[in-house]
Design a protein around this motif. Structure first.
Motif, short mmCIF file in Angstrom:
data_model
loop_
_atom_site.label_atom_id
_atom_site.label_comp_id
_atom_site.label_asym_id
_atom_site.label_seq_id
_atom_site.Cartn_x
_atom_site.Cartn_y
_atom_site.Cartn_z
N UNK B 194 0.83 -1.20 0.00
CA UNK B 194 0.00 0.00 0.00
C UNK B 194 0.86 1.25 0.00
N UNK B 195 0.41 2.26 -0.62
CA UNK B 195 1.20 3.47 -0.73
C UNK B 195 0.25 4.64 -0.91
N UNK B 196 0.65 5.80 -0.46
CA UNK B 196 -0.23 6.95 -0.60
C UNK B 196 -0.34 7.44 -2.05
N UNK B 197 0.51 6.95 -2.90
CA UNK B 197 0.56 7.52 -4.24
C UNK B 197 -0.50 6.94 -5.16
N UNK B 198 -1.05 7.77 -5.98
CA UNK B 198 -2.04 7.34 -6.95
C UNK B 198 -1.48 6.31 -7.91
N UNK B 199 -0.23 6.53 -8.33
CA UNK B 199 0.35 5.62 -9.31
C UNK B 199 0.46 4.21 -8.74
N UNK B 200 0.90 4.13 -7.48
CA UNK B 200 1.04 2.81 -6.86
C UNK B 200 -0.32 2.13 -6.70
N UNK B 201 -1.32 2.92 -6.40
CA UNK B 201 -2.68 2.37 -6.29
C UNK B 201 -3.12 1.79 -7.64
N UNK B 202 -2.90 2.56 -8.69
CA UNK B 202 -3.26 2.08 -10.02
C UNK B 202 -2.49 0.80 -10.35
N UNK B 223 3.23 7.59 -16.62
CA UNK B 223 3.48 8.44 -15.46
C UNK B 223 4.29 9.65 -15.92
N UNK B 224 3.78 10.84 -15.67
CA UNK B 224 4.44 12.05 -16.15
C UNK B 224 5.24 12.74 -15.07
N UNK B 225 5.78 13.90 -15.40
CA UNK B 225 6.47 14.72 -14.41
C UNK B 225 7.98 14.66 -14.47
N UNK B 226 8.53 14.27 -15.63
CA UNK B 226 9.98 14.06 -15.72
C UNK B 226 10.70 15.17 -16.46
N UNK B 227 9.96 16.23 -16.83
CA UNK B 227 10.54 17.27 -17.67
C UNK B 227 11.21 18.31 -16.79
N UNK B 228 12.32 17.90 -16.17
CA UNK B 228 12.93 18.67 -15.09
C UNK B 228 13.90 19.74 -15.60
N UNK B 237 14.71 16.01 -3.63
CA UNK B 237 14.17 17.07 -4.48
C UNK B 237 13.13 16.53 -5.45
N UNK B 238 12.88 17.31 -6.49
CA UNK B 238 11.79 17.03 -7.43
C UNK B 238 11.89 15.65 -8.08
N UNK B 239 13.05 15.39 -8.69
CA UNK B 239 13.21 14.11 -9.39
C UNK B 239 13.14 12.95 -8.40
N UNK B 245 7.88 7.69 -6.21
CA UNK B 245 6.54 7.32 -6.65
C UNK B 245 6.59 6.17 -7.66
N UNK B 246 7.48 6.29 -8.62
CA UNK B 246 7.63 5.24 -9.63
C UNK B 246 8.07 3.93 -8.98
N UNK B 247 9.06 4.05 -8.09
CA UNK B 247 9.57 2.85 -7.41
C UNK B 247 8.49 2.16 -6.61
#
Lengths: 512, 364
Positions: B194-202, B223-228, B237-239, B245-247
């Motif tokens: 279980x994880x708080x993240x939406x991605x992990x839930x999906x 999964x987006x959000x990599x355009x750092x 930090x951000x990445x 989340x991905x892990x």
């Protein structure tokens, strides 16, 4: 054989009448439905009768001259006028709604960030609101249809960086004024608008080693030049080479966006930066282009707009949008000739299209599968509800895979059956139809002020309806009673609310 | 996605020289890289994946990417999903073509998470969709028996619409049954996934369906959000937050799949890597070569594959990006050949105009 045919026909008719008296209203001339299906986003209550009265020719004429015949209703005008950002210029938007100056480093303070996000949200919300209110309520329906067509043709994506600021302005100032005008004007308006300059990166397009080549402006960027030919004008097989792409990119070096803090900025936000322009002599599509700065770009746009390949590409796309996924060659040829002889006059092109035998051929009636946009809006229009809250429409479009202003790639949304007919889409369309027919979608509620997450309009269907369920007899009349025997049989003997859902979910209503 | 932060070449001086702010410190220095093979280190936000590496069912292919040099997100993403770099007009995605090649067609042969059919799954084969987020198992009006019975009658013919309608209903029914076990969800939560993240839930839901229903052969999640470009961060930090989340999503998949994990291969891919040198804003710009992740029971893991081109200026692509030494299609083709048993002709249908030119031996 002959002796049997009549009694069979009679008994069939009798049986029908007995089974579904509510659908026995006289069938409307299919030509009227065809014209309403293609020139509008679907009939509203009363539309069929209106066209019956004035005649098809008159209706087409009026739709092509909206400023003469179709004033916007005051309630729509009032709603549009309350949208602050709709009439703002790109520079005003950048100045008043852009990212605030950073005090330290790159980070905005949490408060600044909140304000900035709120402003971007306002722009997005107002653009969506304006489009959907017009689509549902404007009597200038062909204008709305053409906005859908041209916006996709010159697509920009609302969530790419700065385009968050300019999405509404782009439609309002670059697309809408020209939907019936000259193609060259439309092309020029999109080419100069900051939303397009940003979306396809031309604002950074710079001659390498020019005086202005530094920082992020270091070299050529072919992105816009390529799409300008491939998507906007000549078409992918329009006879240009990779060398022409590079040359066009060079011609367009220095076409960039006005800095909002510049002195006396032009409000439209376009700026030509001569320091970043490649002033070498060029040969583009076989024609010599003399070195003359910004005017080189205008000359290139002239060449592109006047090209027979462009005439053909635009003609094909219009014929595909208005007639059939694979449009008849004869029609495409006629439109191409018309484009060339009128210098790309869009109104004239549409006139020729609508009066063509191909457009009027009954074999193309209901030949087009509606896009999610067309499906959802035609369903909402058919209910006759006066829409005040556009959020459920916006969310449904997202769920159906066609978020408004949300097409990432420059080719825009397709309008073919192949692109949109898939199993999940059917499930979701029918669920939407069922929810809409039951009166559970709060379209008439007070407008909500956010496009963000909300309860899905297709969500659990318990809870009380917020409006009366849709009357199937009225709905049938609105839609001109153009339903097949098969559909009528499947609909009969269901409770009224479900009958309306089935009408909106019928194969006939999936098509236009 | 910045592959140079995920599997970082910590022996290359150029890595630290080019990235004074954002390089991840060498292993053993507090918040630092987790050593993989004495040469590359894993980003500390992915510490949960280290056991998989040690068990040798996690591998990386470095300096991997597209044969097309575009730095446009849209084009690069398009090419990666169509499987035809440089050719924009390919009508379908490689995963849809793969569905056609595999046997066992059924309404939930491939699962997609989200609202729109992604490019990679576009095509003539029917794809089942699970909505992202909490409402996934929620009831649609069409699920009510009276409503669906009425539409069943309306769409009882053999025309395209009726067939598509029935495919949709079949997929929905199968998925609803597969997703409808509150106990299972609880069990999986107790499993530590279980994880708080939406991605992990999906991811957990996808795993649940795949573990229960062998009809599902393929699944895709984005999964987006990599355009750092700005403030990418280093060990934190951000990445780092995105990687966390991905892990956790991957762990949710691995745990949720249970015994099926041994027969599953998970690929993590991104359209391009990012510039070797950080920019003036503590971020990175669009680059070229990247790292691809391969996980699963049959993967010959614990190894960083691919020829390492180096990071000195002369070794870079256009003097700025990690060069590509392995075509991403080689990795996919390798997995499809070894794990799904595709032959050369079938691979040619999945990746037209492409000759696999490397034998990676990714699978045991």
């Amino acid at each position: 054989m002959k002796r049997f045919s009549q009694p069979l026909g009679l008994s069939l008719l009798l049986w029908l009448v007995l089974l579904i008296p509510s659908h026995a209203a006289p069938t409307v001339n299919p030509k009227i439905l065809h014209v309403l299906n293609r020139l509008s986003l679907g009939p509203k209550p009363g539309d069929v009768e209106r066209v019956q009265q004035m005649g098809v020719e008159q209706y087409i004429q009026q739709q092509l001259e909206p400023q003469l015949h179709s004033p916007s209703p005051p309630s729509l005008n009032a709603q549009l006028q309350s949208l602050e950002t709709l009439s703002m210029s790109p520079v005003e938007l950048a100045q008043d709604f852009g990212r605030p100056k950073q005090k330290t480093g790159n980070k905005l303070s949490p408060d600044d960030r909140k304000v900035y996000r709120e402003k971007l949200r306002q722009i997005a919300e107002e653009a969506v609101r304006a489009r959907l209110l017009r689509a549902t309520a404007s009597p200038r329906q062909l204008e709305e249809v053409m906005v859908d067509f041209w916006f996709n043709h010159f697509n920009v994506f609302a969530n790419k960086g700065q385009d968050r600021l300019w999405i509404g302005s782009y439609e309002q100032q670059a697309i809408r004024p020209h939907v019936f005008g000259r193609f060259r004007d439309l092309l020029g308006a999109t080419a100069h608008h900051p939303a397009m300059l940003f979306y396809l990166d031309n604002w950074q397009n710079t001659a390498p080693n020019s005086l202005g080549a530094r920082g992020r402006f270091k070299g050529l960027n072919e992105n816009y030049a390529r799409e300008l030919m491939e998507l906007h004008t000549l078409g992918v097989n329009g006879g240009y080479t990779q060398k022409d792409v590079v040359t066009l990119a060079k011609i367009l070096t220095g076409w960039t966006i006005q800095r909002p803090n510049a002195k006396n900025p032009s409000p439209q936000g376009f700026r030509f930066d001569a320091k970043r322009h490649d002033s070498s002599p060029k040969v583009f599509l076989g024609k010599t282009i003399q070195s003359k700065g910004e005017a080189e770009g205008e000359e290139a746009l002239n060449i592109l707009a006047a090209s027979p390949a462009t005439a053909r590409h635009i003609s094909y796309q219009l014929a595909q949008y208005f007639v059939a996924d694979k449009p008849p060659e004869s029609l495409v040829n006629r439109l191409t000739q018309n484009y060339l002889s009128t210098g790309g006059n869009i109104k004239n092109l549409l006139k020729t299209l609508f009066s063509s035998s191909e457009f009027q051929d009954p074999k193309f009636y209901q030949a087009k599968f509606k896009t999610p946009y067309q499906y959802v809006l035609s369903a909402v229009r058919a209910t006759g509800v006066e829409v005040r809250n556009v959020r459920p429409i916006y969310t449904t479009l997202q769920q159906l895979g066609m978020p408004l202003y949300g097409c990432q790639s420059p080719d825009g949304y397709k309008n073919t059956k192949d692109a949109w007919l898939n199993p999940d889409a059917m499930t979701r369309r029918l669920s939407f139809a069922t929810a809409l027919a039951s009166g559970r979608i709060p379209l008439n509620a007070a407008p909500s002020n956010s496009l963000g997450r909300e309860k899905s309009p297709q969500g659990p269907s318990q809870g009380s309806p917020i409006a009366a369920s849709l009357n199937p007899i009225q709905l049938t009349q609105t839609l001109g009673n153009g339903f097949s025997l098969k559909t009528q049989q499947a609909i009969a003997n269901n409770p009224p609310q479900l009958q309306s859902a089935l009408l909106l979910g019928s194969p006939e209503f999936m098509h236009r | 996605m910045d592959g140079l932060s995920i599997v970082a070449p910590y022996r290359d001086a150029a890595y630290y020289e080019g990235r004074p702010k954002i390089a991840i410190p060498q292993p053993g220095q507090g918040q630092s890289l987790l050593d993989l093979d004495g040469r590359f280190g894993l980003h500390p936000a992915l510490a949960d994946l280290l056991p998989l590496w040690q068990q040798r069912n996690l591998a990386f292919v470095h300096a991997c990417g597209s044969s097309d040099a575009t730095r446009s997100h849209f084009d690069a993403q398009d090419y990666m999903e169509s499987g035809t770099p440089g050719i924009k007009k390919t009508p379908d995605g490689w995963m849809n073509r793969l569905m056609a090649v595999l046997s066992g067609h059924n309404p939930i042969q491939a699962l997609n998470v989200g609202q729109t059919t992604p490019r990679i799954l576009e095509g003539r084969m029917a794809v089942a969709t699970i909505a992202s987020g909490r409402k996934v198992a929620g009831t649609l009006p069409l699920d009510r028996p009276k409503v669906s019975a009425a539409f069943d009658r309306l769409y009882s013919n053999n025309d395209a619409l009726s067939q598509t309608y029935r495919e949709g209903q079949a997929a929905r029914q199968a998925l609803r049954e597969d997703l409808k076990d509150p106990d299972l969800e609880q069990k999986m939560a107790n499993n530590g996934a279980a994880s708080p993240y939406g991605f992990a839930k999906d991811a957990q839901r996808v795993a649940q369906v795949m573990a229960r229903d062998s009809r599902v052969q393929l699944a895709f999640m984005a999964l987006g959000g990599w355009d750092t470009h700005v403030n990418q961060g280093s060990a934190s930090g951000q990445l780092a937050r995105n990687l966390q989340q991905l892990g956790s999503g991957i762990i949710a998949l691995q745990k949720g799949l249970g015994p099926v994990y041994a027969n599953t291969t998970i690929l993590v891919m991104s359209e391009f890597g990012r510039t070797v040198r950080e920019n003036g804003n503590g971020g990175t710009d669009h680059g070229h070569g990247n790292v691809m992740w391969v996980l699963g029971g049959g993967v010959r893991g614990g190894k960083v594959y691919g020829e390492w081109p180096g990071l000195t200026t002369a070794q870079l692509y256009q003097e700025r990006d990690l060069a590509v030494t392995t075509d991403f299609r080689d990795v996919v083709a390798n997995v499809l050949g070894d794990r799904l048993g595709l032959d050369g002709a079938q691979l040619g249908r999945v990746f037209p105009h492409f000759q696999p030119n490397q034998r990676l031996l990714l699978s045991a």
